[in-house]
Design a protein around this motif. Structure first.
Motif, PDB file in Angstrom:
ATOM      1  N   ARG A   1      31.511  52.386  42.321  1.00 21.87           N
ATOM      2  CA  ARG A   1      31.752  51.141  43.061  1.00 21.87           C
ATOM      3  C   ARG A   1      32.476  50.134  42.164  1.00 21.87           C
ATOM      4  NH1 ARG A   1      31.018  49.661  47.665  1.00 21.87           N
ATOM      5  NH2 ARG A   1      29.674  51.422  48.201  1.00 21.87           N
ATOM      6  N   GLU A   2      32.069  50.087  40.898  1.00 20.89           N
ATOM      7  CA  GLU A   2      32.757  49.184  39.972  1.00 20.89           C
ATOM      8  C   GLU A   2      34.208  49.614  39.780  1.00 20.89           C
ATOM      9  OE1 GLU A   2      32.412  47.602  35.349  1.00 20.89           O
ATOM     10  OE2 GLU A   2      30.712  48.626  36.289  1.00 20.89           O
ATOM     11  N   ARG A   3      34.433  50.924  39.695  1.00 23.34           N
ATOM     12  CA  ARG A   3      35.806  51.426  39.562  1.00 23.34           C
ATOM     13  C   ARG A   3      36.624  51.062  40.800  1.00 23.34           C
ATOM     14  NH1 ARG A   3      38.123  55.544  36.391  1.00 23.34           N
ATOM     15  NH2 ARG A   3      40.140  56.226  37.193  1.00 23.34           N
ATOM     16  N   LEU A   4      36.019  51.210  41.980  1.00 23.68           N
ATOM     17  CA  LEU A   4      36.715  50.878  43.219  1.00 23.68           C
ATOM     18  C   LEU A   4      37.149  49.419  43.217  1.00 23.68           C
ATOM     19  CD1 LEU A   4      37.675  51.365  46.111  1.00 23.68           C
ATOM     20  CD2 LEU A   4      35.302  51.004  46.868  1.00 23.68           C
ATOM     21  N   GLU A   5      36.240  48.533  42.844  1.00 19.09           N
ATOM     22  CA  GLU A   5      36.564  47.111  42.823  1.00 19.09           C
ATOM     23  C   GLU A   5      37.680  46.811  41.825  1.00 19.09           C
ATOM     24  OE1 GLU A   5      32.815  45.386  41.941  1.00 19.09           O
ATOM     25  OE2 GLU A   5      31.988  45.699  43.964  1.00 19.09           O
ATOM     26  N   THR A   6      37.632  47.490  40.674  1.00 21.86           N
ATOM     27  CA  THR A   6      38.675  47.311  39.662  1.00 21.86           C
ATOM     28  C   THR A   6      40.020  47.810  40.181  1.00 21.86           C
ATOM     29  OG1 THR A   6      37.079  47.536  37.857  1.00 21.86           O
ATOM     30  CG2 THR A   6      39.395  47.887  37.318  1.00 21.86           C
ATOM     31  N   CYS A   7      40.013  48.975  40.817  1.00 27.53           N
ATOM     32  CA  CYS A   7      41.250  49.541  41.360  1.00 27.53           C
ATOM     33  C   CYS A   7      41.834  48.653  42.449  1.00 27.53           C
ATOM     34  CB  CYS A   7      40.996  50.949  41.903  1.00 27.53           C
ATOM     35  SG  CYS A   7      40.724  52.201  40.627  1.00 27.53           S
ATOM     36  N   GLU A   8      40.993  48.103  43.288  1.00 30.19           N
ATOM     37  CA  GLU A   8      41.477  47.223  44.356  1.00 30.19           C
ATOM     38  C   GLU A   8      42.107  45.961  43.779  1.00 30.19           C
ATOM     39  OE1 GLU A   8      38.445  48.383  48.029  1.00 30.19           O
ATOM     40  OE2 GLU A   8      37.835  46.869  46.553  1.00 30.19           O
ATOM     41  N   ARG A   9      41.461  45.388  42.761  1.00 34.05           N
ATOM     42  CA  ARG A   9      42.031  44.200  42.116  1.00 34.05           C
ATOM     43  C   ARG A   9      43.347  44.539  41.423  1.00 34.05           C
ATOM     44  NH1 ARG A   9      36.686  43.369  40.392  1.00 34.05           N
ATOM     45  NH2 ARG A   9      37.248  44.123  38.307  1.00 34.05           N
ATOM     46  N   SER A  10      43.369  45.681  40.759  1.00 34.86           N
ATOM     47  CA  SER A  10      44.574  46.088  40.040  1.00 34.86           C
ATOM     48  C   SER A  10      45.745  46.303  40.985  1.00 34.86           C
ATOM     49  CB  SER A  10      44.308  47.363  39.239  1.00 34.86           C
ATOM     50  OG  SER A  10      43.344  47.140  38.235  1.00 34.86           O
ATOM     51  N   LEU A  11      45.487  46.943  42.113  1.00 37.15           N
ATOM     52  CA  LEU A  11      46.547  47.189  43.082  1.00 37.15           C
ATOM     53  C   LEU A  11      47.069  45.879  43.661  1.00 37.15           C
ATOM     54  CD1 LEU A  11      48.347  49.063  44.677  1.00 37.15           C
ATOM     55  CD2 LEU A  11      46.485  49.357  46.352  1.00 37.15           C
TER      56      LEU A  11
ATOM     57  N   THR B   1      34.241  58.966  48.939  1.00 42.83           N
ATOM     58  CA  THR B   1      33.201  59.579  48.117  1.00 42.83           C
ATOM     59  C   THR B   1      31.949  58.711  48.068  1.00 42.83           C
ATOM     60  OG1 THR B   1      34.885  60.709  46.793  1.00 42.83           O
ATOM     61  CG2 THR B   1      32.683  60.503  45.824  1.00 42.83           C
ATOM     62  N   LEU B   2      32.129  57.408  47.977  1.00 41.47           N
ATOM     63  CA  LEU B   2      30.976  56.496  47.982  1.00 41.47           C
ATOM     64  C   LEU B   2      30.228  56.572  49.309  1.00 41.47           C
ATOM     65  CD1 LEU B   2      32.507  53.464  46.084  1.00 41.47           C
ATOM     66  CD2 LEU B   2      30.407  54.672  45.443  1.00 41.47           C
ATOM     67  N   GLU B   3      30.959  56.700  50.393  1.00 38.81           N
ATOM     68  CA  GLU B   3      30.314  56.841  51.707  1.00 38.81           C
ATOM     69  C   GLU B   3      29.479  58.114  51.751  1.00 38.81           C
ATOM     70  OE1 GLU B   3      33.382  56.740  54.622  1.00 38.81           O
ATOM     71  OE2 GLU B   3      33.773  54.583  54.397  1.00 38.81           O
ATOM     72  N   GLU B   4      30.015  59.209  51.196  1.00 39.02           N
ATOM     73  CA  GLU B   4      29.296  60.475  51.186  1.00 39.02           C
ATOM     74  C   GLU B   4      28.056  60.401  50.291  1.00 39.02           C
ATOM     75  OE1 GLU B   4      32.240  63.266  49.982  1.00 39.02           O
ATOM     76  OE2 GLU B   4      33.207  63.361  51.957  1.00 39.02           O
TER      77      GLU B   4
ATOM     78  N   THR C   1      51.480  54.278  45.537  1.00 34.87           N
ATOM     79  CA  THR C   1      50.970  55.347  46.394  1.00 34.87           C
ATOM     80  C   THR C   1      49.774  56.044  45.756  1.00 34.87           C
ATOM     81  OG1 THR C   1      53.183  55.716  47.313  1.00 34.87           O
ATOM     82  CG2 THR C   1      51.575  57.495  47.573  1.00 34.87           C
ATOM     83  N   MET C   2      49.852  56.322  44.452  1.00 37.49           N
ATOM     84  CA  MET C   2      48.753  56.980  43.751  1.00 37.49           C
ATOM     85  C   MET C   2      47.519  56.081  43.686  1.00 37.49           C
ATOM     86  SD  MET C   2      49.730  60.035  42.992  1.00 37.49           S
ATOM     87  CE  MET C   2      50.582  59.953  44.575  1.00 37.49           C
ATOM     88  N   ALA C   3      47.743  54.784  43.450  1.00 37.34           N
ATOM     89  CA  ALA C   3      46.620  53.843  43.400  1.00 37.34           C
ATOM     90  C   ALA C   3      45.934  53.746  44.755  1.00 37.34           C
ATOM     91  CB  ALA C   3      47.107  52.469  42.952  1.00 37.34           C
ATOM     92  N   SER C   4      46.722  53.706  45.810  1.00 35.53           N
ATOM     93  CA  SER C   4      46.159  53.649  47.163  1.00 35.53           C
ATOM     94  C   SER C   4      45.373  54.911  47.481  1.00 35.53           C
ATOM     95  CB  SER C   4      47.278  53.452  48.194  1.00 35.53           C
ATOM     96  OG  SER C   4      47.940  52.222  48.000  1.00 35.53           O
ATOM     97  N   ALA C   5      45.897  56.054  47.034  1.00 36.49           N
ATOM     98  CA  ALA C   5      45.204  57.329  47.269  1.00 36.49           C
ATOM     99  C   ALA C   5      43.863  57.358  46.534  1.00 36.49           C
ATOM    100  CB  ALA C   5      46.080  58.487  46.823  1.00 36.49           C
ATOM    101  N   GLU C   6      43.818  56.857  45.307  1.00 29.97           N
ATOM    102  CA  GLU C   6      42.560  56.842  44.555  1.00 29.97           C
ATOM    103  C   GLU C   6      41.543  55.918  45.227  1.00 29.97           C
ATOM    104  OE1 GLU C   6      40.641  55.822  40.165  1.00 29.97           O
ATOM    105  OE2 GLU C   6      42.788  56.234  40.346  1.00 29.97           O
ATOM    106  N   ILE C   7      42.011  54.776  45.697  1.00 35.97           N
ATOM    107  CA  ILE C   7      41.111  53.847  46.396  1.00 35.97           C
ATOM    108  C   ILE C   7      40.527  54.510  47.637  1.00 35.97           C
ATOM    109  CG2 ILE C   7      41.085  51.725  47.786  1.00 35.97           C
ATOM    110  CD1 ILE C   7      43.040  50.541  45.688  1.00 35.97           C
ATOM    111  N   GLY C   8      41.363  55.211  48.386  1.00 33.39           N
ATOM    112  CA  GLY C   8      40.879  55.920  49.565  1.00 33.39           C
ATOM    113  C   GLY C   8      39.860  56.978  49.210  1.00 33.39           C
ATOM    114  N   TRP C   9      40.112  57.729  48.125  1.00 35.53           N
ATOM    115  CA  TRP C   9      39.176  58.770  47.698  1.00 35.53           C
ATOM    116  C   TRP C   9      37.851  58.149  47.262  1.00 35.53           C
ATOM    117  CZ3 TRP C   9      36.379  59.890  43.369  1.00 35.53           C
ATOM    118  CH2 TRP C   9      35.800  61.165  43.308  1.00 35.53           C
ATOM    119  N   LEU C  10      37.893  57.062  46.523  1.00 34.79           N
ATOM    120  CA  LEU C  10      36.678  56.404  46.055  1.00 34.79           C
ATOM    121  C   LEU C  10      35.842  55.908  47.230  1.00 34.79           C
ATOM    122  CD1 LEU C  10      38.143  54.423  43.024  1.00 34.79           C
ATOM    123  CD2 LEU C  10      36.329  56.156  42.890  1.00 34.79           C
ATOM    124  N   ARG C  11      36.482  55.311  48.199  1.00 34.40           N
ATOM    125  CA  ARG C  11      35.743  54.812  49.366  1.00 34.40           C
ATOM    126  C   ARG C  11      35.062  55.951  50.106  1.00 34.40           C
ATOM    127  NH1 ARG C  11      40.562  50.777  51.517  1.00 34.40           N
ATOM    128  NH2 ARG C  11      40.076  48.990  50.158  1.00 34.40           N
TER     129      ARG C  11
END
Length: 206
Positions: free
Chosen positions: A137-147, A190-193, A178-188
């Protein structure tokens, strides 16, 4: 006596390739520079997003190696008023050929790389589920801010230009976006799962 047709390819293969070395060769072919000026050009052109020049000594070491390999050569030694002499380098004819071959090869063949994140995922079961969720979750928040910051920075840089920028010069930024967006999608996903208890086998038995 003529050389074997594959001699040039063999000679090129013996030169150690790197993104920084490629950038040095291509930029010095456009305009001869001393190491500090070349590093500044990479930053000014916003290519430090994809070419690592964070360690200043790296570009000096790379240029020494390229000179030793005959891919760059001294263009002139410049002296400006109170500043020390600076050696300006240019790309040799062979260096131009090698750099273009590197571009083709880097585009054509996916490199085998070992980034940290997939390695950590390979052993994520060694920690508890709650720790994994918190870390991701912390990585997701960091990635979203970075993007978001990346998008703002690109828009600001484009606004600084007087006219339009050819889209070919933005393909690296588009790839990163595109890669950053893909990672954010994967993180979201995976966290849901994880939170739905669909992924099991953690160290705490969850």
């Amino acid at each position: 006596m003529t050389g074997h047709p594959n001699d040039e390819e063999t000679e090129t293969a013996t030169v150690r390739r790197s993104p920084l070395a490629m950038a040095v060769l291509l930029l010095l072919a456009v305009e001869p520079k001393h190491p500090y000026g070349l590093r500044q050009r990479i930053v000014d052109w916003d290519k430090d997003r994809v070419i690592n020049v964070s360690q200043r000594n790296a570009i000096y070491q790379t240029m020494r190696r390229l000179e030793r390999d005959g891919l760059i050569a001294v263009h002139e030694t410049a002296k400006h008023e109170n500043r020390p002499e600076r050696t300006v380098f240019r790309t040799t004819e062979r260096g131009v050929q090698v750099s273009k071959e590197w571009v083709r090869e880097m585009l054509r063949v996916p490199a085998v790389e070992y980034p940290e994140f997939p390695a950590a995922l390979a052993f994520v079961a060694s920690i508890s589920k709650s720790e994994a969720v918190a870390a991701l979750r912390e990585r997701l928040e960091t990635c979203e801010r970075s993007l978001a910051g990346f998008e703002t920075e690109i828009d600001a840089r484009l606004a600084d230009f007087d006219g339009p920028v050819d889209s070919i010069h933005l393909v690296d930024a588009d790839y990163q976006r595109t890669m950053a967006s893909a990672e954010i999608g994967w993180l979201r996903r995976t966290l849901e799962e994880l939170e739905a208890d669909q992924l099991k086998g953690f160290a705490d038995g969850a």
